[in-house]
Design an enzyme around this catalytic site. Sequence first.
Site, mmCIF file in Angstrom:
data_model
loop_
_atom_site.group_PDB
_atom_site.id
_atom_site.type_symbol
_atom_site.label_atom_id
_atom_site.label_comp_id
_atom_site.label_asym_id
_atom_site.label_seq_id
_atom_site.Cartn_x
_atom_site.Cartn_y
_atom_site.Cartn_z
ATOM 1 N N LYS A 198 0.830 -1.209 0.000
ATOM 2 C CA LYS A 198 0.000 0.000 0.000
ATOM 3 C C LYS A 198 0.864 1.259 0.000
ATOM 4 O O LYS A 198 0.555 2.238 -0.692
ATOM 5 C CB LYS A 198 -0.926 0.006 1.212
ATOM 6 C CG LYS A 198 -1.949 -1.118 1.231
ATOM 7 C CD LYS A 198 -2.891 -1.090 0.031
ATOM 8 C CE LYS A 198 -3.925 0.006 0.123
ATOM 9 N NZ LYS A 198 -4.937 -0.097 -0.970
ATOM 10 N N SER A 235 -10.532 -6.057 7.263
ATOM 11 C CA SER A 235 -10.893 -5.116 8.327
ATOM 12 C C SER A 235 -11.949 -5.686 9.251
ATOM 13 O O SER A 235 -11.838 -5.607 10.483
ATOM 14 C CB SER A 235 -11.382 -3.795 7.715
ATOM 15 O OG SER A 235 -10.333 -3.107 7.075
ATOM 16 N N TYR A 295 0.618 6.606 19.914
ATOM 17 C CA TYR A 295 0.763 7.689 18.955
ATOM 18 C C TYR A 295 -0.592 8.307 18.617
ATOM 19 O O TYR A 295 -1.640 7.664 18.657
ATOM 20 C CB TYR A 295 1.470 7.204 17.683
ATOM 21 C CG TYR A 295 0.666 6.304 16.769
ATOM 22 C CD1 TYR A 295 -0.129 6.839 15.768
ATOM 23 C CD2 TYR A 295 0.728 4.919 16.901
ATOM 24 C CE1 TYR A 295 -0.859 6.022 14.923
ATOM 25 C CE2 TYR A 295 0.010 4.105 16.070
ATOM 26 C CZ TYR A 295 -0.784 4.656 15.083
ATOM 27 O OH TYR A 295 -1.507 3.833 14.262
#
Length: 221
Positions: free
Chosen positions: A65, A103, A186
């Site tokens: 990707k 997903s 993060y």
Amino acid sequence: MIDPAVNGTLNVLRTCAKVSSVKRVIVTSSTAATLSINPNDVVDETVFTDLSVYLAMKAWYGYSKTLAEETAWRFAKEKGIDLVVMNPGNVIGPVLQPTLNYSVEVIVDLINGKNPSNSFYYRFMDVRDVSLAHIKAFEVPSASGRYILADPDVTMKDIQKLLHELFPDLCRVDKDNENEVGEMAYKVCVDKLKSLGIEFTPIKESLKDTVVSLKERCLLI
């Protein structure tokens, strides 16, 4: 996995470059191309994943990707194509297809008490919001560059806890189980996405609709 991602993207862009009526091209990339391994970083559209990270992990989806998107940007610049890139995280919500995609399979794994690999990197977004973002990218003249499509406030642990809350009879592991998924600290900045007028579907609603859809299609095993 790498050749289809890169060459498939290039094939479409080459065709678009030959057709004068094509004014803008929207490429669906992934947050896999915006990954930071530093937990103190704030990830925004300026971040490109270091390909050496994926090489070391042998994570070929993320590698493909990222490489495909980088290739698309180079080609678009060479040919003067108005390119806009969508970088969605794990897309959840009502399922259209008769089989599991990657997903949604993450949600099934969590229900079944499995911890998906590298799950601490995951961020999520409702498929209806992702669809609308693509439409906005076409229709809003000022849309440009990349857009991270992910709820900045929802982590893998949040998903796990909500699944236990919404479907306690389905989930096979107690929420206090020692195998609880980890998470990375993060941050994700989606200010640019919000400038397109996108409002996030509440994650609780997305999860509920996901599992109801999976049950209707007999995809919970």
